[in-house]
Enzyme design. Structure first.
Site, PDB file in Angstrom:
ATOM      1  CE  LYS A 210       8.326   7.719  91.252  1.00 40.51           C
ATOM      2  NZ  LYS A 210       7.623   7.565  89.987  1.00 40.51           N
ATOM      3  CD  GLU A 216       1.368  20.485  97.598  1.00 42.80           C
ATOM      4  OE1 GLU A 216       2.533  20.031  97.430  1.00 42.80           O
ATOM      5  OE2 GLU A 216       0.692  20.983  96.679  1.00 42.80           O
ATOM      6  N   GLY A 272       3.170   7.715  90.266  1.00 38.38           N
ATOM      7  CA  GLY A 272       2.391   8.036  91.466  1.00 38.38           C
ATOM      8  C   GLY A 272       0.958   7.528  91.395  1.00 38.38           C
ATOM      9  NE  ARG A 273      -1.013   9.307  85.524  1.00 39.35           N
ATOM     10  CZ  ARG A 273       0.147   9.915  85.313  1.00 39.35           C
ATOM     11  NH1 ARG A 273       0.786  10.463  86.308  1.00 39.35           N
ATOM     12  NH2 ARG A 273       0.666   9.964  84.101  1.00 39.35           N
ATOM     13  CD  GLU A 358      -1.009  13.155  87.694  1.00 41.57           C
ATOM     14  OE1 GLU A 358      -1.790  13.513  88.595  1.00 41.57           O
ATOM     15  OE2 GLU A 358       0.093  12.657  87.932  1.00 41.57           O
ATOM     16  CG  HIS A 389     -32.342  12.500  94.545  1.00 37.79           C
ATOM     17  ND1 HIS A 389     -33.718  12.512  94.656  1.00 37.79           N
ATOM     18  CD2 HIS A 389     -31.968  11.201  94.610  1.00 37.79           C
ATOM     19  CE1 HIS A 389     -34.144  11.262  94.807  1.00 37.79           C
ATOM     20  NE2 HIS A 389     -33.098  10.453  94.783  1.00 37.79           N
ATOM     21  CE  LYS A 509       4.902  16.817  92.591  1.00 45.34           C
ATOM     22  NZ  LYS A 509       5.557  15.548  92.841  1.00 45.34           N
TER      23      LYS A 509
HETATM   24  C1  G6Q Z   1       1.119  10.995  90.011  1.00 46.88           C
HETATM   25  C2  G6Q Z   1       1.769  12.274  90.093  1.00 46.88           C
HETATM   26  C3  G6Q Z   1       1.492  13.061  91.353  1.00 46.88           C
HETATM   27  C4  G6Q Z   1       2.320  12.605  92.549  1.00 46.88           C
HETATM   28  C5  G6Q Z   1       2.217  13.663  93.638  1.00 46.88           C
HETATM   29  C6  G6Q Z   1       2.997  13.313  94.879  1.00 46.88           C
HETATM   30  O1  G6Q Z   1       1.198  10.239  89.066  1.00 46.88           O
HETATM   31  O2  G6Q Z   1       3.114  12.146  89.829  1.00 46.88           O
HETATM   32  O3  G6Q Z   1       0.144  13.054  91.721  1.00 46.88           O
HETATM   33  O4  G6Q Z   1       1.893  11.378  93.005  1.00 46.88           O
HETATM   34  O5  G6Q Z   1       2.655  14.889  93.124  1.00 46.88           O
HETATM   35  O6  G6Q Z   1       4.342  13.125  94.601  1.00 46.88           O
HETATM   36  P1  G6Q Z   1       5.301  12.491  95.668  1.00 46.88           P
HETATM   37  O7  G6Q Z   1       4.844  11.104  95.941  1.00 46.88           O
HETATM   38  O8  G6Q Z   1       6.677  12.521  95.064  1.00 46.88           O
HETATM   39  O9  G6Q Z   1       5.208  13.330  96.907  1.00 46.88           O
END
Ligand code: G6Q
Length: 547
Positions: A210, A216, A272-273, A358, A389, A509
């Protein structure tokens, strides 16, 4: 804006629930079922293709009445309306929360900042469709003229968990001629293992971020570009054919060298989620095709409409959310186990961990006041029957109360002999055993010697949901994800927290950024952390210097 509500513990229904809990806390599910033989048929609700049996919760009709009153007093109706109206209900980020717009049918209207966003959503879906069609039918050629056979999604958190889960969940519907890999971890092993057997000439990377600034993802994307260029003779022009981006940050995407024509956008009103059905789902669309992707969106939308319009007493997400509040705040449960009896849903618990924890892992109310009650529980789980199990022992006989969600399907996508009957028999046997247990008397009657009896007693009275659907299809997956999304929202409304920010994740981050140069600098850095952190950094520097 919605009306202010009284602090949770001062709401009338909350106080009544507290008193009510004292009167029913020792009530056993054995008695509840014995006193009401129709309970297992009555305490069920079916909507949008999902059947929820919530009869095995430690609740009476009075509990449910009070929980529904709590929802009213918490202004749940107004908050649902505010969500669907595109109000900025993500207060700390001053954003609307409109993932429901991502699955609204063409022609629907959902307004953000005075603009109907549904046409924009469908423009992106159409662009994704075009890309997916070209890759799936082989007209999108790589730099050397070969067709694309491998898709590697690079993303993390919300830009990874949804795509991975959906790919695994819908593998049955996927194009098996295409290989899908998902790279998220900054640990170089993740990237190295993902590409080790792939041909760069046939590999397309989707850089999903996003913000397009996440450490990462950007590090993995740089490694991917280096790997791709090395395999394709170093021609910079190859990037345009082997990289696409999903992002809200067009400037950074262009800087990376990705052709803006190959960028798929989304919007700051998508968390994001909550983004797996946006362009972040491009890998899903590539795997299952545009038509099935749209069927998934339709499933989401059916559950959205049910949540928006159904009376709370017959509303699946509302009931699930309220029962979760009951288990969490009155029965003292600290965790929830999610147990899908469907191998394709093996990543569903991991996906839900982010969605639930989250969203509702918050310790202050929307007004910034510290809460005096527990908020979001810990979610965890594994597909059945594997868990039986291992950790089910603790659920059955441990000292903690672990409400569990059992998810199962009438039909298997891979009918094989007796497998499916045996699988379903396990679902029903587990929920039955958890609810009713086995008394000392019953154990004795089986001829168990006295000394062994306590070990073989099952207290029972362990609550569970059973969620049944006909078959795992893209449409059903959409319904199931939306069910949990809205149940999470319902809980957040009761707890009066902002379910849509994630400051704890934001912290992660930035934290490492300070230490990176301290590990990498040639000159000995002046370290000003605590003695433990300083020592660990020095130890790593010494190891690097000596190797
Ligand atoms: C989700 C969070 C988080 C995010 C990641 C990746 O709700 O905001 O999990 O999706 O940190 O972020 P980017 O898409 O900006 O790389």
């Amino acid at each position: 804006m919605t009306a202010p509500v009284a602090p949770l513990t001062e709401r009338r229904a909350w106080k009544a629930l507290t008193a009510h809990h004292r009167t029913i806390r020792d009530l056993h599910l054995r008695k509840l079922f014995a006193d009401d033989p129709a309970r297992g048929e009555r305490m069920t609700v079916e909507a949008a293709g999902l059947y929820l049996d919530y009869s095995k919760h430690r609740v009476t009709a009075d509990t449910l009445t009070l929980l529904l009153q709590l929802a009213e007093e918490s202004c749940l109706r107004e908050r649902i309306d505010a969500l669907f109206r595109g109000e900025k209900i993500n207060l700390t980020e001053n954003r609307a929360v409109l993932h429901v717009a991502l699955r609204a049918p063409r022609g629907a209207t959902l307004v953000v900042g005075g603009e109907n966003v549904v046409p924009q959503v469908h423009d992106v879906l159409d662009k994704m469709t075009n890309c997916a069609d070209r890759i799936r039918n082989g007209t999108w050629k790589g730099h050397t003229g070969k067709r694309i056979r491998n898709i590697v999604n690079i993303g993390i958190g919300g830009s990874d968990l949804g795509p991975v889960m959906a790919y695994e969940a819908l593998k049955h519907y996927s194009d098996r001629a295409l290989t899908f890999r998902f790279v998220s971890n900054i640990d170089g092993t993740d990237f190295a293992e993902a590409v080790r057997d792939l041909d760069p000439a046939e590999t397309l990377f989707i850089v999903s971020s996003k913000t397009f600034t996440t450490m990462e993802t950007m590090t993995n994307a740089q490694s991917a570009r280096a790997w791709s260029l090395a395999g394709l003779g170093g021609a910079a022009a190859s990037v345009a054919r082997h990289f696409v981006a999903v992002s809200t940050n067009a400037a950074e995407v262009a800087k990376f060298g990705i052709d803006p024509a190959n960028m798929f956008g989304f919007w700051d009103w998508v968390g994001g989620r909550y983004s797996m059905e946006s362009a972040i789902g491009l890998s899903t669309m590539l795997a299952i095709g545009p038509e099935q992707f749209r069927a998934m969106l339709a499933g989401f939308h059916q559950m959205d409409e049910h949540f928006r319009t159904a009376p709370f007493g017959r509303n699946l997400p509302v009931l699930m959310g309220l029962l979760a509040v009951w288990n969490n705040n009155f029965l003292g449960a600290q965790t929830v186990a999610v147990l899908p009896y469907e191998q394709y849903l093996k990543r569903f618990p991991a996906y839900l961990q982010q969605l639930t924890m989250e969203s509702n892992g918050k310790r202050v109310t929307r007004d910034g006041v510290e809460v005096t009650y527990q908020t979001g529980p810990i979610y965890w789980g594994e597909p059945g029957t594997n868990g039986q199990h291992s950790f089910y022992q603790l659920i059955h006989q441990g000292t903690r109360l672990i409400p569990s969600d059992f998810i199962a399907f009438h039909e298997s996508l891979n009918p094989l002999g007796r497998h499916h009957d045996l699988l379903l028999a396990n679902v029903f046997a587990q929920t039955e055993a958890l609810a009713f247990g086995k008394t000392a008397e019953e154990v004795r009657r089986e001829g168990t010697p006295d000394w062994l009896v306590p070990h073989r007693v099952f207290e029972g009275n362990r609550p569970s949901n059973t969620i049944l659907a006909e078959c795992l299809t893209p449409e059903t997956l959409g319904r199931l994800v939306a069910l949990y999304e809205h149940a999470v929202f319902t809980q957040g409304v009761i707890w009066d927290i902002d379910s849509f920010d994630q400051w704890g994740v934001e912290l992660g981050k930035v934290l490492a950024q300070r230490i990176v140069p301290e590990l990498e600098s040639e000159a000995e850095p002046t370290l000003t952390h605590d003695s433990s952190t300083n020592n660990l950094i020095r130890r790593c520097r010494r190891h690097k210097q000596s190797s």
